[in-house]
Each structure stands twice: as structure tokens, then as C-alpha cells.
Scaffold this motif. Structure first.
Motif, PDB file in Angstrom:
ATOM      1  N   SER A  44       0.831  -1.202   0.000  1.00 13.96           N
ATOM      2  CA  SER A  44       0.000   0.000   0.000  1.00 13.96           C
ATOM      3  C   SER A  44       0.868   1.255   0.000  1.00 13.96           C
ATOM      4  O   SER A  44       0.369   2.365  -0.033  1.00 13.96           O
ATOM      5  CB  SER A  44      -0.950   0.002   1.195  1.00 13.96           C
ATOM      6  N   PHE A  45       2.162   1.057   0.083  1.00 13.80           N
ATOM      7  CA  PHE A  45       3.102   2.149  -0.188  1.00 13.80           C
ATOM      8  C   PHE A  45       4.301   1.546  -0.901  1.00 13.80           C
ATOM      9  O   PHE A  45       4.774   0.473  -0.518  1.00 13.80           O
ATOM     10  CB  PHE A  45       3.551   2.848   1.100  1.00 13.80           C
ATOM     11  N   SER A  46       4.748   2.216  -1.935  1.00 11.74           N
ATOM     12  CA  SER A  46       5.894   1.677  -2.672  1.00 11.74           C
ATOM     13  C   SER A  46       6.732   2.795  -3.248  1.00 11.74           C
ATOM     14  O   SER A  46       6.291   3.950  -3.340  1.00 11.74           O
ATOM     15  CB  SER A  46       5.408   0.752  -3.792  1.00 11.74           C
ATOM     16  N   GLN A  47       7.950   2.428  -3.599  1.00 13.77           N
ATOM     17  CA  GLN A  47       8.865   3.385  -4.230  1.00 13.77           C
ATOM     18  C   GLN A  47       9.228   2.882  -5.621  1.00 13.77           C
ATOM     19  O   GLN A  47       9.075   1.693  -5.918  1.00 13.77           O
ATOM     20  CB  GLN A  47      10.117   3.547  -3.360  1.00 13.77           C
ATOM     21  N   GLN A 409      12.630  -0.873  -2.966  1.00  2.41           N
ATOM     22  CA  GLN A 409      11.884  -0.471  -1.755  1.00  2.41           C
ATOM     23  C   GLN A 409      12.848  -0.073  -0.630  1.00  2.41           C
ATOM     24  O   GLN A 409      12.999  -0.752   0.389  1.00  2.41           O
ATOM     25  CB  GLN A 409      10.903  -1.568  -1.301  1.00  2.41           C
ATOM     26  N   VAL A 410      13.466   1.059  -0.839  1.00  5.35           N
ATOM     27  CA  VAL A 410      14.481   1.576   0.073  1.00  5.35           C
ATOM     28  C   VAL A 410      13.931   1.763   1.494  1.00  5.35           C
ATOM     29  O   VAL A 410      14.643   1.551   2.470  1.00  5.35           O
ATOM     30  CB  VAL A 410      15.020   2.916  -0.487  1.00  5.35           C
ATOM     31  N   PHE A 411      12.661   2.137   1.606  1.00  5.75           N
ATOM     32  CA  PHE A 411      12.117   2.389   2.955  1.00  5.75           C
ATOM     33  C   PHE A 411      12.108   1.118   3.796  1.00  5.75           C
ATOM     34  O   PHE A 411      12.381   1.164   4.996  1.00  5.75           O
ATOM     35  CB  PHE A 411      10.732   3.055   2.885  1.00  5.75           C
ATOM     36  N   LEU A 484      18.402  10.755   6.567  1.00  8.19           N
ATOM     37  CA  LEU A 484      17.592   9.877   5.723  1.00  8.19           C
ATOM     38  C   LEU A 484      16.210  10.497   5.528  1.00  8.19           C
ATOM     39  O   LEU A 484      15.717  11.214   6.394  1.00  8.19           O
ATOM     40  CB  LEU A 484      17.480   8.500   6.377  1.00  8.19           C
ATOM     41  N   PRO A 485      15.566  10.193   4.392  1.00  5.85           N
ATOM     42  CA  PRO A 485      14.311  10.885   4.078  1.00  5.85           C
ATOM     43  C   PRO A 485      13.070  10.230   4.698  1.00  5.85           C
ATOM     44  O   PRO A 485      11.997  10.301   4.119  1.00  5.85           O
ATOM     45  CB  PRO A 485      14.266  10.794   2.555  1.00  5.85           C
ATOM     46  N   PHE A 486      13.240   9.584   5.851  1.00  7.84           N
ATOM     47  CA  PHE A 486      12.081   8.922   6.449  1.00  7.84           C
ATOM     48  C   PHE A 486      11.782   9.519   7.817  1.00  7.84           C
ATOM     49  O   PHE A 486      12.691   9.937   8.536  1.00  7.84           O
ATOM     50  CB  PHE A 486      12.323   7.414   6.554  1.00  7.84           C
ATOM     51  N   LYS A 487      10.498   9.518   8.168  1.00  6.98           N
ATOM     52  CA  LYS A 487      10.108  10.068   9.454  1.00  6.98           C
ATOM     53  C   LYS A 487      10.579   9.155  10.577  1.00  6.98           C
ATOM     54  O   LYS A 487      10.634   7.933  10.414  1.00  6.98           O
ATOM     55  CB  LYS A 487       8.586  10.233   9.493  1.00  6.98           C
ATOM     56  N   TRP A 490       8.694   5.968  11.550  1.00  4.11           N
ATOM     57  CA  TRP A 490       8.723   4.832  10.618  1.00  4.11           C
ATOM     58  C   TRP A 490       9.628   3.713  11.174  1.00  4.11           C
ATOM     59  O   TRP A 490       9.337   2.531  11.042  1.00  4.11           O
ATOM     60  CB  TRP A 490       9.181   5.281   9.230  1.00  4.11           C
ATOM     61  N   TYR A 498       3.680  -2.084   5.258  1.00  3.96           N
ATOM     62  CA  TYR A 498       2.872  -1.749   4.084  1.00  3.96           C
ATOM     63  C   TYR A 498       2.735  -2.909   3.092  1.00  3.96           C
ATOM     64  O   TYR A 498       2.293  -2.709   1.959  1.00  3.96           O
ATOM     65  CB  TYR A 498       3.435  -0.495   3.414  1.00  3.96           C
TER      66      TYR A 498
END
Lengths: 502, 438
Positions: A44-47, A409-411, A484-487, A490, A498
Motif C-alpha cells: 500500500s506504499f511503494s517506491q 523499496q528503500v524504505f 535519511l528521508p524517512f520520518k 517509521w 505496508y
């Protein structure tokens, strides 16, 4: 199989029940795969990741004396100029005269989307044939013409009658599959349907052939094998493969990468087809077995001590060379052991996470275990039945090992790395920078100029891993100075949050 | 220009994702196929001067990765879900939704989905950038339009002296960070307060200041005209369009005088700035003049195969300052027809009545075919892209990559703009020639 009569090869989700989204224990993955309940997973979330067109291009752009036509808007295949620096040295190192990469975009624009893109494709094929007189014209079809319904098969078969180059249509529309490895099937499908795979010159009443010639020919064939090469293995790896097989008295031909379109006519003059990656070649070796009765080996990848041995023994078994192979293996292993001693002491107990192609990550994980490392996680771009046996071996003794099936999927990767905190990351291109941002040193999972395969590959990987661990100043200062670009929250969640069932 | 294209020099409209990434802490959210982002990033970023992932580029760009299901049943739901979760996972200040071919052909109502988030006060905007609609340069303009229309708010006050600078297209121009910084520096030296939104340390703070500017300064042959016009319409901000990327003393001096006059600045101060820079510039030229003048194999004729920014800017510098002579110049950034005439005019306007032939084409194949048919007496200088490397070997020319794709160079903060930039270009060109002797 019967797929060969179809215009388009089925996607791997259907043909192999392949999966691209999973997070959990290794034993669950393998059980799920064997029970057939891995499919239909989603996110439900992807890069952004990759599509089958990219992988198809990595194969076809290596073929010399060919023009590749990208049928689509101009962005499709746009990064292929980086292939020029892979293609030209690849040509010269294989003894060819390096030429610049030739490819053309049909540059579909709004009016073509409305009116259809076939006339532009026709123009492109005719122009490519006239201007460059290539041996093959490869038509790679992208999403837009796939949706508007351009019939590239009808067009290419009509044009083939007046074009001297062999036209190879390849269906690799990105949206058609989540498993980008479908590209390998799509390319082999195009090759098998469009290129001559046998020499048709020896017609009756032609060259006089006596019994001795026939015996000679049969003997040469019995000692000749085809190795199906892959993008991620460069010439250095091919030379190691050749060295090992030559030691068994075999002649080696490499297909399909860097093989001239006319060379494929000699493809069936071989006793065995050898895959270096089960998830790369199953479709093609099966066609060759069905059509020409050529047996194949498809179980393994010759990376790491044990897998190189298993791979060699598989080949030897098919060709009755088992005792020769065993002698070779013993000798190689003995030499290698001496050389590895130094590196084992450096790498012992180092915790490693491996990320990349399905089979490659598992065999690389085993290689690292052989060097004394502890594997703390595996990430695979996709997963299918070809992984089952190898993964079982790779995780033996640790069935709870965490596995993530994800195309990039880096996240998810970063979340895993934050939790696992490995000493070393071994990653596919495009992922190593993310580990470095966490201060983790990274060894690329593949790099064409370098050696990873065979016994020599074990030594080279050990040496490089030891060097990378020795000075991590870059990663340390880097991680202290970039974010890093993540909250933050997370990282408090499961990396697989996800991944959804449907 | 809807013809076949060999050897690409730009990508499709969705390539504007890189323009979003050029704004600090802004992130593109792609509603596109699974491989679009990777290819476009590879083309404009990784393999174009080694401009890699950065903060949230490369494989970290959120994307719906459209599959057959969304093509058949529509992708609105998938998009909504992806934006919603991107807001949860990604640490960014502005989310720019960009569509690819698949979504634009199928006809998803992206505007409707994005408006839901906007109504909830989320910093989300969108642009329809399906690849078949145009180039990434066109896409770049669309992204700016989207930000102007959907994000920027009118300002009650105008800040005197504040100037927004719009120029080269980030990532398409591998030297964009250096070039923008140099323009910023020059504009600030004559007494204005420059505001640039692209590049490190700027981000939304700079973006939010855009409506407050005294005027917009567009330094570009054609790209961005649409945007400064929109800014004038929406915020009443006037603009100055300077069509030449200033490289070297002649053009940079002219540029500074034009800007100064437009802004009503004291000409004495501007002349002081120009004088100081020229003194410094000629200090270096004086030192190198022995070699520049006497090495017999130095090229006399040049060809550019590049974006309009560089074909024009470099031609002006090489002719008006360095004394070289032009062969044909190839402009490869798919200049829209209404701008072509004006650009062509500029190529008739060099010193001493010199003019240069210009060809507008984004087909590298055509450009190279034409070059191969030119009869050169000496070794020509070819300022183009990495595609020209093989060509240069064949025709025995000197080749320097300055325009996309720059797969043969690593570019960090180098600039080819202004006085400093001109010195860099001279260094690069003549080092190339000298290396050839060794």
C-alpha cells in the motif's frame, strides 16, 4: 510448454507464481512458496523500482550488429546511454571492434497516442535497416503502445519480408508484470521466435560429408557446452567459468549477451546448456530441450565454495565427467583454503545483510558464511520456486532468518538495516548508498569488471570485503552529515507494515 | 518535434521529477509504471555527471508502480493510498504528484485525488506529465506552473530589491547548482537580493518568498518564459527576460548592465563590479595567453551540440571573447517553434558581423550525420554530450561534454557561468587539447 506459439510470454506471477512482496521468516517463505500461497501480495506504499523493459534492455543492448528500437515515448529506455560504457568495453574485451551503441526511439507523442504508433515504428525499422544494415533489429515495446494496442507482431512479420535484418519483437511493457525478471522470458521468447537457432546449410547433395567428418563433428559437439551469461557477470566472471570448464576438457560458448545474431545458428551444436542463474534461464533451456533435445543444468549459481562445487558436479554428471570434476574441485579448494586464511580472520563473526536478485543473494549469503560471516538478513528482488532449495541450504540452522522480498523499496531496506545494524551490507546497485547513510560499509553485490564467480570469485570477494571493512571513514563521516528521508516513527514500525495480502 | 530520435539529449515530461528533487525537502510522488522513475533518474541523474540519489531521489522516490490492474480498473485508489502513506513515511515539506503515460492514457482523475489532500491542508500539488506530452523541459515548466497555481500564495508586501532568478533546468544541466550559485553571486554583488529556489539550503523558505519579489529575472533562451508570465499574471510581478546564459566578460558585463538598468541601480557600482571581475579574469588570461596564442594545434572552429542554454552562451563566449569561429550549432532541447526565430536571431548577432548557422533538432543521429559531412581543415572543437565521444574520435576532433548526457564526467559544483565559469571552460577546453599532446 506451448508458450512459444503465443505472441507474448506469460508474466511470471502466472507462469511461476512468483512473488514480489514478503516480509518474515525464511521458513515461512519457503513453506509458502511450496504450498503455492505466496502470490497476490502487494504494497500500500511503494517506491520506484524497475520494470521488465529495463532488464530486457540490459540483455538486448549487448548484442552486436543490432539496432534496438525503443517503441514508446522518449523517456522509455532513456537511461540506456549508460549501457554504452558497458557495451563498448564488453565488445572489445571479447575481441570485437567496439562501436557506439545504436538505438532509436520512436518518440511517441500525443498525436501518436491518439492515432497509433505503428507507422512511426515502420519508419524506424526501415530507416534502421537502410542506414545501418544491421544483422538484427530489436523492437522493444513499452507501456504506451501496449495500452493503445499497437500490433507490433503483425507489423514486424509484414516488414520482415522486405527487410534483410532479422526483426526481433520483444514485448516488455512495464505495467504488465510486477516481476521484472519476466524480461528474461520476453527476450528469450523473442530470440527463439525470430532468430535461426540451427545451421541449415548442409542440405542433401551439398558438401560431401564422410563418416569421419561425422564422427569428428559428433565428438566436438559432445565436448561443447553453452553457458547462458547474465548482465551482472562481466567478462572476468566468464573467464573464470571458462577456466573451470576447460579444465574438464570442455569448449565453452556464451549466449545470449554479446553474441552476434548469426552466432545463434550454432547454438544447438552443444551437448549441454548451462545456466548460471536458475531464475534467468528456465524458459529458454526448456525450449531448447523440447525443440532440439539438448539437456540442461539449472539448479545453481557458481558463487561460493559449495555452490561452485554443486554447479560443477551437476554439469559433470550430465557429461560423465564426475571423477575429473572431483579432482578439479579438490585441487581448487586446497589452493583456495591457503589463500583465504588471512581474510577469514578479518571477516570472522561479521554480521552481514545481503540484498538483490533472488538467487544471487542466497548464494552470496552462503559464500559469506563460508568466510565466517554471520548472515543476519536477506532481501530478494522477487521469489519463486527456484529459490526453495537454495534458500533451504542458505538458512540451514537458522530457519527464523528474516527475509524481505522486495524490488528495491528503500524504505523497507533502511528500516531493516536500522534494526539489524549489520557490520557489512552487500547490495544491488542503487541500494548501497542507503546503507552508507547509516554508516554501514557496503560491498556491491555485483560489478561487471570484478570477479565474483567460481573459486577465484570467493577469493576476490573475501579480499574486497576485508578491504572495505578496514577503512569505513567515508561511511562514518557521511552518516554523521546526512539525514535519511524517512520520518522517525517509521523506524518504530515493522519494515513490512505496508505489505498487504491483496 | 515528432520524429524518430537517435541518441537522446533529453527525456520525457515525467523527467521533471528531477526538478522537484532540486527543491530541498520536496519529493515527487509518481503515478506511473514501475520502471519510469528509475530510468529517468538514471538518464538525468546518475549517468549525467554522476548526480545520484541525494536526499530522496533514486530508488527512494514514492511511486504507485502501476500494474495491469490499475490500467484496467483505474488507479485513483492506488494513488490515494500511496499519497496517504507517503505523507506518513517520507520526511518532506512538499509532495508533488506527477503522472506518467499509463495514468494519462487511462484517464485517472488525479486532480480530484490531490484536491482531497489539499483540502485537508496537506502540502500536495500535482502535474500531468505523461511522457508522450513532451520533454522533461516542458515537464519542468509544468511542475513550476503547478507550484505557482496550487501552492504559492499572494503576498501583501513586495520586498524591494528581492529578485527571483530562474534559469537552467536542474539535472538536465549537470552544472545547475554551480551555475545558479554563480548567477546568485553576480546579482547580489550589484546590490540586489537574489532568490533561487533550486539547490542546497534554499527549499520552501525560498519558494515562499517568490511572490514577494520586486521582479523575476529569467536567464534563459526560452525555458521558463511561460512561468514568469504566470507569475506576472498571478502576483503582478514584472519580469526581465535575458536570453543568453552569460559566460565570459563580454556577455556577463552586458548582463550585469541590463539587470542593473532594469532594477534602476546606480551604474557606477555596476561598473565597479564589472571592472573588478574583468581585472581578475584578465589576470589569468594574460598568464595563459602565451599558450593560448602559440600552441599551433589549438582548435579554431567549434561546433556545439547542446541545450539552447549552452549552444548560445558558449558560442557568444568563444566568438566574442576567445576569437574562435563557429561551424554549425545544433540545438537539442526541443525548442518550441514560437521561440526558434528569436534564438536564431541571437546567432546572427556576434561581434564583427560573424554569424553561425543553427539547426534545431533533438535527433542526435541527424546532428552527427551532418557533422560527418563537414569538411574540416583543422581539428574542430566539439562541445556536446558523451554521445560525441565516438564521433570526435572518427573525425579527429577535440570533444568536451557539457550537455546531457554527461556520462563521462563527474560534476559537483562546477559552473560555466559568468567570469569564473568562463575560466573553468577555458581550463577544461585547453587541458583537453594539452592532454592530447602528452
Amino acid at each position: 510448454m506451448g508458450y512459444i506459439d503465443e505472441k507474448v510470454v506469460p508474466k511470471r506471477e502466472e507462469r511461476l507464481k512468483a512473488c514480489n512482496a514478503f516480509g518474515g521468516k525464511a521458513c515461512q517463505l519457503i513453506e509458502g512458496s511450496r504450498g503455492g500461497c505466496l502470490v497476490n501480495k502487494n504494497r500500500s506504499f511503494s517506491q520506484t523500482c524497475n520494470c521488465q523493459m529495463g532488464l530486457a534492455l540490459a540483455m538486448v543492448l549487448t548484442i552486436p550488429e543490432a539496432v534496438t528500437i525503443m517503441h514508446g515515448p522518449i523517456g522509455c529506455g532513456s537511461s540506456s546511454h549508460n549501457m554504452d560504457s558497458y557495451f563498448r568495453p564488453g565488445q572489445s574485451i571479447r575481441g570485437g571492434k567496439p562501436k557506439a551503441l545504436l538505438w532509436v526511439s520512436t518518440n511517441l507523442e500525443e498525436q501518436d497516442i491518439i492515432g497509433g504508433g505503428e507507422s512511426k515504428l515502420e519508419e524506424a525499422i526501415i530507416k534502421a535497416d537502410q542506414n545501418h544494415r544491421p544483422a538484427a533489429i530489436i523492437v522493444v515495446s513499452s507501456c504506451a503502445p501496449g495500452i493503445i494496442g499497437d500490433d507490433i507482431d503483425e507489423l514486424t512479420s509484414r516488414l520482415q519480408k522486405r527487410i534483410s535484418a532479422r526483426i526481433i519483437p520483444i514485448h516488455c511493457e512495464g505495467f504488465k508484470t510486477k516481476i521484472s525478471a519476466t524480461a528474461y522470458d520476453a527476450v528469450y521468447h523473442g530470440i527463439a521466435r525470430s532468430l535461426e537457432l540451427e545451421l541449415k546449410s548442409e542440405a542433401p547433395g551439398g558438401l560431401v560429408s564422410n563418416g569421419l567428418d561425422q564422427v569428428k563433428k559428433e565428438y566436438i559437439k559432445s565436448k561443447t557446452v553453452n553457458v547462458l551469461n547474465v548482465f551482472s557477470m562481466g567478462r572476468t566472471d566468464e573467464l573464470e567459468i571458462e577456466r573451470l570448464l576447460k579444465a574438464l576438457g570442455l569448449e565453452v560458448n556464451f549466449y545470449p549477451n554479446f553474441a552476434h545474431p548469426d552466432k545463434f545458428r550454432f547454438l544447438i551444436e552443444a551437448a549441454l546448456n548451462i545456466s548460471v542463474c536458475p531464475t534467468h534461464d528456465d524458459y529458454f533451456v526448456e525450449i531448447l530441450k523440447e525443440r532440439y533435445g539438448i539437456p540442461y543444468v539449472l539448479n545453481n549459481m557458481p558463487i561460493g565454495i559449495r555452490n561452485t562445487e554443486d554447479w560443477l558436479l551437476d554439469i559433470a554428471k550430465e557429461l560423465n565427467l564426475e571423477s575429473e570434476a572431483k579432482t578439479l574441485i579438490e585441487k581448487e579448494k586446497k589452493e583456495l583454503e591457503v589463500e583465504l586464511e588471512l581474510y577469514r580472520s578479518i571477516l570472522k563473526g561479521k554480521r552481514v545483510l545481503v540484498s538483490g536478485g533472488e538467487i544471487r543473494v542466497a548464494v552470496t549469503a552462503m559464500l559469506l558464511q563460508e568466510l565466517g560471516c554471520e548472515v543476519v538478513g536477506i532481501r530478494a528482488y522477487h521469489y519463486d520456486q527456484f529459490g526453495d532449495d537454495i534458500y533451504l541450504k542458505a538458512v540451514s540452522g537458522n530457519p527464523d532468518l528474516e527475509i524481505n522480498v522486495a524490488t528495491t523499496q528503500v524504505f523497507e531496506l533502511v528500516n531493516m538495516l536500522k534494526k539489524v545494524k549489520p557490520d557489512l551490507f552487500v547490495g544491488h546497485s542503487g541500494s548501497n548508498v542507503w546503507a552508507a547513510k547509516l554508516g554501514i560499509p557496503a560491498l556491491p553485490l555485483f560489478s561487471q569488471p570484478q570477479n565474483y564467480v567460481g573459486y577465484r570469485g570467493v577469493f576476490e570477494v573475501a579480499k574486497r570485503a576485508a578491504r572495505i571493512i578496514k577503512n569505513t571513514a567515508f561511511q562514518r563521516t557521511f552518516s554523521e552529515n546526512v539525514t535519511l528521508p524517512f520520518k522517525e516513527d517509521w523506524y518504530g514500525k515493522s519494515p513490512f507494515t505496508y505489505i498487504t495480502e491483496k | 518535434m515528432s520524429q524518430l530520435v537517435e541518441q537522446i539529449r533529453h527525456v520525457c515530461a515525467l523527467g521533471a521529477l528531477q526538478s522537484v528533487l532540486a527543491i530541498e525537502r520536496a519529493v515527487p510522488v509518481l503515478h506511473a509504471g514501475p520502471g519510469c522513475g528509475q530510468k529517468l533518474w538514471g538518464a538525468l541523474g546518475l549517468d549525467n555527471g554522476c548526480q545520484g540519489s541525494g536526499y530522496v531521489g533514486g530508488h527512494s522516490v514514492p511511486s504507485t508502480n502501476i500494474t495491469e490492474k490499475e490500467v484496467i480498473f483505474g488507479g485513483d485508489k492506488k494513488l490515494r493510498e500511496t499519497i496517504e502513506n507517503a505523507l506518513k513515511v517520507i520526511d518532506a515539506d512538499l509532495f508533488v504528484v506527477l503522472t506518467g503515460c499509463t495514468s494519462d492514457i487511462v484517464g485517472d482523475d488525479v486532480g480530484e485525488v490531490v484536491r482531497e489532500f489539499q483540502d485537508a491542508g496537506k502540502p500536495v500539488v500535482y502535474a500531468e506529465t505523461g511522457g508522450f506530452k513532451g520533454t522533461n523541459i516542458y515537464g519542468h515548466e509544468l511542475v513550476l506552473e503547478a507550484i505557482i497555481d496550487q501552492y504559492l500564495k499572494p503576498s501583501e508586501e513586495i520586498e524591494p530589491g528581492l529578485v527571483n532568478i530562474w534559469s537552467v533546468v536542474p539535472f538536465q544541466d549537470a552544472f545547475w547548482t554551480g551555475n545558479l550559485k554563480e548567477l546568485e553571486k553576480l546579482v547580489s554583488e550589484i546590490g540586489l537580493k537574489p532568490n533561487v529556489i533550486f539547490g542546497p539550503g534554499r527549499g520552501l523558505q525560498a519558494l515562499n518568498k517568490v511572490p514577494k519579489a520586486q521582479f523575476n529575472l529569467l536567464v534563459s533562451p526560452w525555458v521558463g518564459v511561460k512561468n514568469v508570465q504566470s507569475l506576472e499574471e498571478k502576483f503582478g510581478t514584472p519580469y526581465l527576460h535575458y536570453p543568453v546564459l552569460p559566460i565570459g566578460p563580454t556577455e556577463t558585463g552586458k548582463f550585469l548592465r541590463t539587470v542593473g538598468e532594469y532594477a534602476g541601480l546606480d551604474s557606477k557600482r555596476i561598473e565597479e563590479v564589472i571592472n573588478r571581475h574583468e581585472n581578475e579574469y584578465f589576470y589569468y588570461i594574460e598568464r595563459s595567453a602565451d599558450v593560448l596564442l602559440e600552441t599551433r594545434l589549438l582548435p579554431r572552429r567549434f561546433i556545439t551540440v547542446a541545450d539552447s542554454f549552452y549552444t548560445l552562451g558558449v558560442s557568444k563566449f568563444l566568438i566574442n571573447d576567445m576569437g574562435l569561429l563557429p561551424e554549425t550549432q545544433f540545438i537539442t532541447d526541443d525548442v518550441s517553434p514560437e521561440h526558434q526565430e528569436k534564438i536564431e536571431e541571437e546567432f546572427k548577432n556576434f561581434i564583427d558581423g560573424i554569424s553561425s548557422e543553427v539547426v534545431f533538432t533533438n535527433d542526435g543521429g541527424l546532428a552527427q550525420e551532418t557533422i560527418r559531412n563537414i569538411k574540416f581543415r583543422g581539428r574542430p572543437l566539439i562541445l556536446g554530450s558523451a554521445w560525441e565521444r565516438v564521433l570526435a574520435e572518427d573525425i579527429n576532433g577535440y570533444q568536451l561534454s557539457i550537455s546531457m548526457p554527461l556520462s563521462d564526467r563527474l560534476v559537483l559544483n562546477r559552473s560555466y557561468v559568468g567570469y569564473e565559469g568562463a575560466l573553468r571552460l577555458v581550463e577544461d577546453i585547453y587541458s583537453l587539447v594539452l592532454q592530447d599532446f602528452q
